[in-house]
Scaffold this motif. Structure first.
Motif, PDB file in Angstrom:
ATOM      1  N   GLY A   1       9.968 -22.243  64.985  1.00 15.71           N
ATOM      2  CA  GLY A   1      10.118 -20.802  64.869  1.00 15.71           C
ATOM      3  C   GLY A   1      11.571 -20.375  64.869  1.00 15.71           C
ATOM      4  N   ALA A   2      11.988 -19.685  63.800  1.00 13.46           N
ATOM      5  CA  ALA A   2      13.386 -19.269  63.650  1.00 13.46           C
ATOM      6  C   ALA A   2      13.544 -17.775  63.852  1.00 13.46           C
ATOM      7  CB  ALA A   2      13.916 -19.687  62.287  1.00 13.46           C
ATOM      8  N   GLY A   3      12.916 -17.260  64.916  1.00  9.72           N
ATOM      9  CA  GLY A   3      13.163 -15.886  65.325  1.00  9.72           C
ATOM     10  C   GLY A   3      14.270 -15.855  66.359  1.00  9.72           C
ATOM     11  N   SER A   4      14.341 -14.778  67.126  1.00  9.61           N
ATOM     12  CA  SER A   4      15.431 -14.596  68.078  1.00  9.61           C
ATOM     13  C   SER A   4      15.526 -15.746  69.075  1.00  9.61           C
ATOM     14  CB  SER A   4      15.237 -13.275  68.832  1.00  9.61           C
ATOM     15  OG  SER A   4      16.200 -13.126  69.853  1.00  9.61           O
ATOM     16  N   GLY A   5      14.412 -16.111  69.692  1.00 11.97           N
ATOM     17  CA  GLY A   5      14.439 -17.170  70.697  1.00 11.97           C
ATOM     18  C   GLY A   5      14.794 -18.518  70.118  1.00 11.97           C
TER      19      GLY A   5
ATOM     20  N   GLY B   1       8.282 -21.857  58.836  1.00 15.09           N
ATOM     21  CA  GLY B   1       7.470 -21.755  57.628  1.00 15.09           C
ATOM     22  C   GLY B   1       7.587 -20.416  56.935  1.00 15.09           C
ATOM     23  N   GLY B   2       8.067 -19.408  57.662  1.00 15.30           N
ATOM     24  CA  GLY B   2       8.210 -18.079  57.078  1.00 15.30           C
ATOM     25  C   GLY B   2       9.658 -17.762  56.787  1.00 15.30           C
ATOM     26  N   GLU B   3      10.077 -16.535  57.151  1.00 16.69           N
ATOM     27  CA  GLU B   3      11.433 -16.096  56.876  1.00 16.69           C
ATOM     28  C   GLU B   3      12.346 -16.360  58.068  1.00 16.69           C
ATOM     29  OE1 GLU B   3      11.417 -12.351  54.031  1.00 16.69           O
ATOM     30  OE2 GLU B   3      10.071 -12.015  55.722  1.00 16.69           O
ATOM     31  N   MET B   4      13.554 -16.801  57.800  1.00 23.99           N
ATOM     32  CA  MET B   4      14.548 -16.967  58.850  1.00 23.99           C
ATOM     33  C   MET B   4      14.825 -15.595  59.476  1.00 23.99           C
ATOM     34  SD  MET B   4      15.473 -20.232  58.995  1.00 23.99           S
ATOM     35  CE  MET B   4      17.091 -20.241  59.794  1.00 23.99           C
ATOM     36  N   GLY B   5      14.973 -15.601  60.781  1.00 22.00           N
ATOM     37  CA  GLY B   5      15.205 -14.339  61.478  1.00 22.00           C
ATOM     38  C   GLY B   5      13.952 -13.760  62.085  1.00 22.00           C
TER      39      GLY B   5
ATOM     40  N   THR C   1      22.403  -7.206  55.089  1.00 23.28           N
ATOM     41  CA  THR C   1      23.707  -7.331  55.729  1.00 23.28           C
ATOM     42  C   THR C   1      23.650  -8.243  56.956  1.00 23.28           C
ATOM     43  OG1 THR C   1      24.351  -5.125  54.982  1.00 23.28           O
ATOM     44  CG2 THR C   1      25.574  -6.046  56.839  1.00 23.28           C
ATOM     45  N   ILE C   2      22.563  -8.148  57.705  1.00 19.04           N
ATOM     46  CA  ILE C   2      22.429  -8.922  58.944  1.00 19.04           C
ATOM     47  C   ILE C   2      21.916 -10.333  58.690  1.00 19.04           C
ATOM     48  CG2 ILE C   2      21.215  -8.994  61.172  1.00 19.04           C
ATOM     49  CD1 ILE C   2      21.187  -5.926  61.095  1.00 19.04           C
ATOM     50  N   ALA C   3      21.159 -10.525  57.614  1.00 20.68           N
ATOM     51  CA  ALA C   3      20.478 -11.793  57.346  1.00 20.68           C
ATOM     52  C   ALA C   3      21.369 -13.041  57.385  1.00 20.68           C
ATOM     53  CB  ALA C   3      19.752 -11.712  56.002  1.00 20.68           C
ATOM     54  N   PRO C   4      22.610 -13.001  56.892  1.00 18.40           N
ATOM     55  CA  PRO C   4      23.424 -14.229  56.921  1.00 18.40           C
ATOM     56  C   PRO C   4      23.619 -14.823  58.316  1.00 18.40           C
ATOM     57  CG  PRO C   4      24.379 -12.641  55.407  1.00 18.40           C
ATOM     58  CD  PRO C   4      23.280 -11.931  56.126  1.00 18.40           C
ATOM     59  N   VAL C   5      23.583 -13.963  59.345  1.00 17.57           N
ATOM     60  CA  VAL C   5      23.755 -14.453  60.709  1.00 17.57           C
ATOM     61  C   VAL C   5      22.584 -15.359  61.107  1.00 17.57           C
ATOM     62  CG1 VAL C   5      23.994 -13.764  63.126  1.00 17.57           C
ATOM     63  CG2 VAL C   5      25.059 -12.393  61.328  1.00 17.57           C
ATOM     64  N   ASP C   6      21.410 -15.087  60.541  1.00 16.17           N
ATOM     65  CA  ASP C   6      20.206 -15.859  60.859  1.00 16.17           C
ATOM     66  C   ASP C   6      19.835 -16.856  59.764  1.00 16.17           C
ATOM     67  OD1 ASP C   6      20.083 -14.276  63.089  1.00 16.17           O
ATOM     68  OD2 ASP C   6      18.441 -13.014  62.387  1.00 16.17           O
ATOM     69  N   SER C   7      20.690 -17.054  58.799  1.00 18.01           N
ATOM     70  CA  SER C   7      20.320 -17.808  57.604  1.00 18.01           C
ATOM     71  C   SER C   7      20.265 -19.315  57.826  1.00 18.01           C
ATOM     72  CB  SER C   7      21.319 -17.521  56.478  1.00 18.01           C
ATOM     73  OG  SER C   7      22.593 -18.060  56.808  1.00 18.01           O
ATOM     74  N   GLN C   8      19.524 -19.957  56.955  1.00 17.58           N
ATOM     75  CA  GLN C   8      19.446 -21.415  56.974  1.00 17.58           C
ATOM     76  C   GLN C   8      20.825 -22.026  56.766  1.00 17.58           C
ATOM     77  OE1 GLN C   8      16.456 -23.036  54.364  1.00 17.58           O
ATOM     78  NE2 GLN C   8      17.332 -25.089  54.374  1.00 17.58           N
ATOM     79  N   GLU C   9      21.602 -21.442  55.867  1.00 16.87           N
ATOM     80  CA  GLU C   9      22.925 -21.977  55.563  1.00 16.87           C
ATOM     81  C   GLU C   9      23.822 -21.962  56.805  1.00 16.87           C
ATOM     82  OE1 GLU C   9      20.813 -20.873  52.065  1.00 16.87           O
ATOM     83  OE2 GLU C   9      21.342 -19.656  53.817  1.00 16.87           O
ATOM     84  N   ARG C  10      23.770 -20.876  57.558  1.00 11.52           N
ATOM     85  CA  ARG C  10      24.617 -20.802  58.755  1.00 11.52           C
ATOM     86  C   ARG C  10      24.234 -21.872  59.758  1.00 11.52           C
ATOM     87  NH1 ARG C  10      24.097 -17.841  63.910  1.00 11.52           N
ATOM     88  NH2 ARG C  10      26.128 -18.021  64.912  1.00 11.52           N
TER      89      ARG C  10
ATOM     90  N   VAL D   1      22.480 -27.944  62.590  1.00 12.02           N
ATOM     91  CA  VAL D   1      21.034 -27.961  62.822  1.00 12.02           C
ATOM     92  C   VAL D   1      20.319 -28.486  61.585  1.00 12.02           C
ATOM     93  CG1 VAL D   1      19.012 -26.535  63.342  1.00 12.02           C
ATOM     94  CG2 VAL D   1      21.211 -26.021  64.428  1.00 12.02           C
ATOM     95  N   ARG D   2      19.336 -29.346  61.778  1.00  3.56           N
ATOM     96  CA  ARG D   2      18.484 -29.792  60.672  1.00  3.56           C
ATOM     97  C   ARG D   2      17.364 -28.760  60.505  1.00  3.56           C
ATOM     98  NH1 ARG D   2      17.062 -34.950  58.574  1.00  3.56           N
ATOM     99  NH2 ARG D   2      15.824 -34.596  56.687  1.00  3.56           N
ATOM    100  N   VAL D   3      17.371 -28.024  59.415  1.00  2.00           N
ATOM    101  CA  VAL D   3      16.391 -26.957  59.194  1.00  2.00           C
ATOM    102  C   VAL D   3      15.328 -27.425  58.208  1.00  2.00           C
ATOM    103  CG1 VAL D   3      16.033 -24.575  58.447  1.00  2.00           C
ATOM    104  CG2 VAL D   3      18.161 -25.213  59.618  1.00  2.00           C
ATOM    105  N   ILE D   4      14.061 -27.297  58.608  1.00  2.00           N
ATOM    106  CA  ILE D   4      12.935 -27.666  57.756  1.00  2.00           C
ATOM    107  C   ILE D   4      12.111 -26.412  57.502  1.00  2.00           C
ATOM    108  CG2 ILE D   4      10.822 -29.044  57.582  1.00  2.00           C
ATOM    109  CD1 ILE D   4      12.172 -31.109  59.418  1.00  2.00           C
ATOM    110  N   ARG D   5      11.960 -26.035  56.239  1.00  2.00           N
ATOM    111  CA  ARG D   5      11.237 -24.816  55.883  1.00  2.00           C
ATOM    112  C   ARG D   5       9.789 -25.160  55.547  1.00  2.00           C
ATOM    113  NH1 ARG D   5      14.684 -20.683  54.731  1.00  2.00           N
ATOM    114  NH2 ARG D   5      12.824 -19.382  55.022  1.00  2.00           N
ATOM    115  N   ASP D   6       8.972 -25.236  56.580  1.00  2.00           N
ATOM    116  CA  ASP D   6       7.554 -25.526  56.398  1.00  2.00           C
ATOM    117  C   ASP D   6       6.834 -25.165  57.687  1.00  2.00           C
ATOM    118  OD1 ASP D   6       5.124 -26.549  55.247  1.00  2.00           O
ATOM    119  OD2 ASP D   6       6.354 -27.945  54.079  1.00  2.00           O
ATOM    120  N   TRP D   7       5.513 -25.277  57.663  1.00  2.00           N
ATOM    121  CA  TRP D   7       4.714 -24.973  58.848  1.00  2.00           C
ATOM    122  C   TRP D   7       4.538 -26.226  59.678  1.00  2.00           C
ATOM    123  CZ3 TRP D   7       4.538 -20.000  59.470  1.00  2.00           C
ATOM    124  CH2 TRP D   7       4.551 -19.159  58.343  1.00  2.00           C
TER     125      TRP D   7
END
Length: 472
Positions: free
Chosen positions: A12-16, A36-40, A94-103, A109-115
């Motif tokens: 889960g890539a939300g706040s926590g 699996g969903g949207e970053m952030g 505007t805020i999304a880059p702070v939470d982005s996969q690229e950042r 961090v190894r980021v995997i976009r799946d469930w």
């Protein structure tokens, strides 16, 4: 499948989740983050950020109507609803880059976009990867709760996940649910030119102090929001643009759009927690104060931990977990110092115990301090004198604070700090607040605690008279 071995795997890539990932990787831990969903998460994409951007636009519209008391000719604003939604999207972008996969990949961090789904007590599968980790953190957040109302399956409805994509202004927005989300959206849409009716089965703002909530409800009704309390919805019918709600008392309410705002459901579907031996129920993962589950390798934070559902709670949980799984130090969470805010106008904020809760817990030992915004010069200058601060005090220390009024969300921070640090009221009373600011409200409330001891004390008065006689 491709196998990965790591120290920490976060689901889960939300706040926590993002807070733990950023902290852990920068301190040297190997981290895998699965989303699996949207970053952030919900906060960035469908919650805190878009709702506050919409509220800001609505506030600007309302300011054009409210100029008379300042000598400004009021006018009805011309609202371009689609452009308002462009503003909302722009804020998110505007805020999304702070939470982005690229950042986060840049941080290491190894980021995997799946469930993700557990395949065992120390292993998770996500897409083509099988991740084995020393510690796991479930940070999956929550989703809008869809109530079991007859007819709902055949009537188009909106939730916080879909309403911000709506570009045509609703003619008459029906909102089921009189909690924070429902009331924020009700006032914002009313100010943007929609007719709005809120239907609440119990009491609106049911978890807040009734006296404080009444001030907000009075203002919302004055602006034209229709609020039906104690109104249970028993059925739905109609189609897009023509929706009818049947109420238990025989009444019916008709509108063009329907928003469901009856609460949230923790998102644990598909995780296969049974395979990991992680106990859970409909409220979330079963955890202790250390946020550790029945599987000692697995922790849960934020909404997934089954407690208060706020973004800042997830961030707080992140610190508790990082302390344990990164630094190996003991840490426990508590809720006594957690504030929350409803961003209506006026705002409604709470930290610690309400008056009713404090009296139940501490009885006659409770002193309730009250300070009206009407006695604050800045509130008067801003034309917003309607508001109230209540502080619940036990043995000279605050155990709770309730605020309704201008910038209540900003004012509650001082009381959250005071409760967290177990500060005495004398510290706040001794604070020098700049004049004229709303912050003086808190100082005056704290000072009021000592007023009887200073001004209604015969012995002190006798001592002062003696001092005045002997002073040269």
């Amino acid at each position: 499948m491709n196998r990965i071995t790591t120290d920490i795997c976060i689901i889960g890539a939300g706040s926590g989740g993002l807070s733990i990932a950023a902290g852990a990787v920068q301190m040297g831990a190997r981290v895998v983050l699965i989303e699996g969903g949207e970053m952030g998460g919900d906060c960035l994409n469908a919650g805190c950020i878009p709702s506050k951007a919409l509220i800001a636009a609505a506030k600007a519209a309302q300011a054009m109507r409210d100029g008379a008391r300042f000598g400004i000719t009021p006018t009805e604003p011309e609202v371009d609803f689609a452009a308002v939604k462009d503003h909302v999207a722009s804020v998110i972008e505007t805020i999304a880059p702070v939470d982005s996969q690229e950042r986060f990949e840049g941080l290491g961090v190894r980021v995997i976009r799946d469930w993700a789904r557990f395949t065992g007590p120390d292993e998770v599968a996500a897409g083509e990867y099988l991740i084995k980790a020393r510690r796991f953190v479930i940070a999956t957040g929550s989703r809008p709760l869809v109530p079991p109302i007859p007819g709902l399956d055949s009537v188009p409805s909106l939730t916080n996940e879909t309403i911000f994509a709506l570009r045509d202004r609703p003619g008459h927005l029906l909102i089921i649910g009189g909690g924070p989300i429902g009331m924020e959206m009700a006032q914002a849409h009313r100010r943007l030119g929609c007719q709005v009716t809120v239907i609440e089965g119990g009491r609106a703002f049911g978890r807040d102090d009734p006296e404080m909530a009444a001030i907000v409800l009075e203002n919302l009704r004055a602006e034209g929001v229709e609020i039906l309390e104690g109104a249970e919805v028993t059925g739905l019918s109609g189609q897009a643009g023509d929706i009818t709600l049947a109420l238990k008392d025989g009444r019916s309410v008709q509108g063009t759009h329907l928003l469901l705002a009856v609460g949230r459901k923790v998102h644990l579907e598909g995780l296969n927690l049974e395979a990991a031996g992680v106990k859970h129920d409909r409220k979330g993962v079963t955890v202790g104060a250390d946020l550790r589950s029945s599987n000692r390798r697995v922790y849960a934070v934020g909404d997934a931990a089954g407690g208060l559902q706020f973004t800042h709670v997830a961030g707080y949980h992140a610190g508790v977990v990082v302390r344990q799984i990164v630094l190996g130090l003991p840490a426990k969470s508590t809720t006594r110092h957690i504030p929350w805010v409803t961003y209506t106008d006026p705002e409604l904020a709470q930290v610690g115990l309400t008056e009713a809760e404090a009296r139940k817990a501490h009885g006659s030992a409770v002193t309730v301090l009250r300070q009206a915004f009407a006695h604050n010069d800045r509130a008067q200058a801003e034309g917003k004198p309607k508001g109230l601060l209540k502080v619940m005090v036990v043995k000279g220390r605050p155990v709770g604070a309730s605020i309704v009024g201008l910038q209540a969300g900003e004012l509650i921070g001082l009381w959250a700090f005071a409760i967290a640090s177990r500060a005495k009221l004398s510290a706040i009373a001794g604070m020098v607040a700049p004049y004229p600011t709303l912050g003086e409200i808190s100082k005056r409330a704290a000072g009021a605690y000592f007023s009887p001891k200073l001004f209604d004390n015969p012995m002190l008065k006798g001592f002062v008279r003696l001092v005045q006689k002997i002073l040269p």
